[in-house]
Design a protein around this motif. Structure first.
Motif, PDB file in Angstrom:
ATOM      1  N   GLU A 168     -24.406  19.788  -5.606  1.00  0.00           N
ATOM      2  CA  GLU A 168     -24.755  18.704  -6.534  1.00  0.00           C
ATOM      3  C   GLU A 168     -24.131  18.878  -7.912  1.00  0.00           C
ATOM      4  O   GLU A 168     -23.998  17.922  -8.668  1.00  0.00           O
ATOM      5  CB  GLU A 168     -26.284  18.633  -6.716  1.00  0.00           C
ATOM      6  CG  GLU A 168     -27.064  18.322  -5.463  1.00  0.00           C
ATOM      7  CD  GLU A 168     -27.340  19.565  -4.637  1.00  0.00           C
ATOM      8  OE1 GLU A 168     -27.813  19.413  -3.494  1.00  0.00           O
ATOM      9  OE2 GLU A 168     -27.089  20.692  -5.132  1.00  0.00           O
ATOM     10  N   ASP A 221     -28.898  12.247  -1.658  1.00  0.00           N
ATOM     11  CA  ASP A 221     -28.159  12.702  -2.850  1.00  0.00           C
ATOM     12  C   ASP A 221     -29.015  12.604  -4.107  1.00  0.00           C
ATOM     13  O   ASP A 221     -28.933  13.465  -4.994  1.00  0.00           O
ATOM     14  CB  ASP A 221     -26.883  11.879  -3.026  1.00  0.00           C
ATOM     15  CG  ASP A 221     -25.773  12.347  -2.103  1.00  0.00           C
ATOM     16  OD1 ASP A 221     -25.984  13.319  -1.360  1.00  0.00           O
ATOM     17  OD2 ASP A 221     -24.689  11.724  -2.134  1.00  0.00           O
ATOM     18  N   HIS A 266     -23.545  12.303  -7.000  1.00  0.00           N
ATOM     19  CA  HIS A 266     -24.953  12.644  -7.181  1.00  0.00           C
ATOM     20  C   HIS A 266     -25.516  12.013  -8.458  1.00  0.00           C
ATOM     21  O   HIS A 266     -26.676  11.571  -8.475  1.00  0.00           O
ATOM     22  CB  HIS A 266     -25.134  14.156  -7.208  1.00  0.00           C
ATOM     23  CG  HIS A 266     -25.025  14.806  -5.873  1.00  0.00           C
ATOM     24  ND1 HIS A 266     -23.823  15.235  -5.364  1.00  0.00           N
ATOM     25  CD2 HIS A 266     -25.961  15.077  -4.913  1.00  0.00           C
ATOM     26  CE1 HIS A 266     -24.019  15.772  -4.168  1.00  0.00           C
ATOM     27  NE2 HIS A 266     -25.304  15.680  -3.874  1.00  0.00           N
ATOM     28  N   SER A 291     -31.745  15.531  -3.919  1.00  0.00           N
ATOM     29  CA  SER A 291     -31.204  16.871  -4.203  1.00  0.00           C
ATOM     30  C   SER A 291     -30.748  16.990  -5.651  1.00  0.00           C
ATOM     31  O   SER A 291     -30.836  18.067  -6.254  1.00  0.00           O
ATOM     32  CB  SER A 291     -30.051  17.188  -3.247  1.00  0.00           C
ATOM     33  OG  SER A 291     -28.965  16.286  -3.427  1.00  0.00           O
ATOM     34  N   ALA A 292     -30.279  15.893  -6.242  1.00  0.00           N
ATOM     35  CA  ALA A 292     -29.873  15.925  -7.648  1.00  0.00           C
ATOM     36  C   ALA A 292     -31.076  16.170  -8.550  1.00  0.00           C
ATOM     37  O   ALA A 292     -31.017  16.971  -9.485  1.00  0.00           O
ATOM     38  CB  ALA A 292     -29.187  14.620  -8.024  1.00  0.00           C
ATOM     39  N   LEU A 327     -23.798  16.805 -13.046  1.00  0.00           N
ATOM     40  CA  LEU A 327     -23.793  16.547 -11.604  1.00  0.00           C
ATOM     41  C   LEU A 327     -22.427  16.051 -11.155  1.00  0.00           C
ATOM     42  O   LEU A 327     -21.615  15.577 -11.964  1.00  0.00           O
ATOM     43  CB  LEU A 327     -24.848  15.483 -11.263  1.00  0.00           C
ATOM     44  CG  LEU A 327     -26.312  15.816 -11.552  1.00  0.00           C
ATOM     45  CD1 LEU A 327     -27.176  14.590 -11.304  1.00  0.00           C
ATOM     46  CD2 LEU A 327     -26.788  16.986 -10.713  1.00  0.00           C
TER      47      LEU A 327
END
Length: 235
Positions: free
Chosen positions: A14, A91, A43, A94-95, A39
């Motif tokens: 990320e 995405d 992301h 997780s970011a 990032l």
């Protein structure tokens, strides 16, 4: 305090380039550091869409000191799950998790030369035209050491307002408020200050100190999206 450095050799997928940008020094101390391209592009865009389209916000107004909209949580605790209209895309999820993850904490801890932990989890904010946050220190207790605000508004211009201004403390007034269980404080910023225009996919790192405060100047054209996380030491 030296400038922050980020070791990208074992960074998560990320993470972007994490380039050090603008820096503020006040009274000879490091007061703010902007980290650009935190990032990866994909992301950052996914997380930006998540804040703009998926979250539920509620107005938060504290007298004349704060006027914003904050993401609603499913419970009363600060770390209760954030309420969403639909599940976030992988995405985006997780970011957002990066700011509480091991790699990020290790980078901040190495910078501070102390083991930092998340004391208040990432809180998404939306600021519309007319919103603002008056000077405050983000330091409710001595263990709070660092405030990190990640900006997620694309195509922001200086004329849109919403700059983060960091400055020395000029004066502090304390008073009782019947709506609060503890005394409230009102800070006046001193003559030393520096402002940072919101920049997409950048994090503003603010080492906390009783001698410094920061504020968000009134937004003239919104919405302005950001995520704030507070870090510190325990034990």
């Amino acid at each position: 305090m030296r400038l922050a450095e980020f070791d990208l050799t074992a960074s998560p997928v990320e993470v972007g380039e994490c380039v050090i940008g603008d820096v503020a020094r006040l009274d000879g101390e490091l007061a703010a550091v902007r980290v650009c391209d935190v990032l990866s592009v994909g992301h950052a865009q996914a997380l930006s869409r998540h804040l703009a389209e998926d979250l539920v916000y509620a107005r938060e107004q504290i007298g004349d000191t704060k006027r914003v909209s904050r993401a609603v949580r499913q419970g009363e605790l600060p770390d209760s799950p954030i309420m969403t209209r639909r599940p976030p895309l992988p995405d985006a999820s997780s970011a957002l998790a990066l700011f509480t993850g091991q790699w990020w904490l290790e980078q901040l801890s190495q910078w501070f030369d102390a083991p930092l932990e998340v004391l208040r989890p990432p809180s998404p904010y939306r600021m519309d035209a007319g919103d603002y946050v008056r000077p405050h220190d983000d330091c409710p207790a001595p263990e709070f050491r660092l405030s990190v605000t990640f900006n997620l508004t694309q195509w922001w211009r200086p004329e849109h307002g919403g700059e983060t201004s960091v400055g020395t403390v000029g004066h502090v007034a304390e008073f009782d408020d019947p709506e609060w269980y503890f005394p409230r404080k009102v800070w006046t910023m001193g003559t030393q200050r520096q402002s940072f225009v919101p920049q997409f996919n950048s994090a503003l790192l603010l080492p906390l100190s009783p001698s410094r405060v920061h504020e968000v100047l009134p937004v003239t054209q919104g919405p302005r999206y950001s995520i704030t996380t507070l870090y510190g030491t325990v034990g």
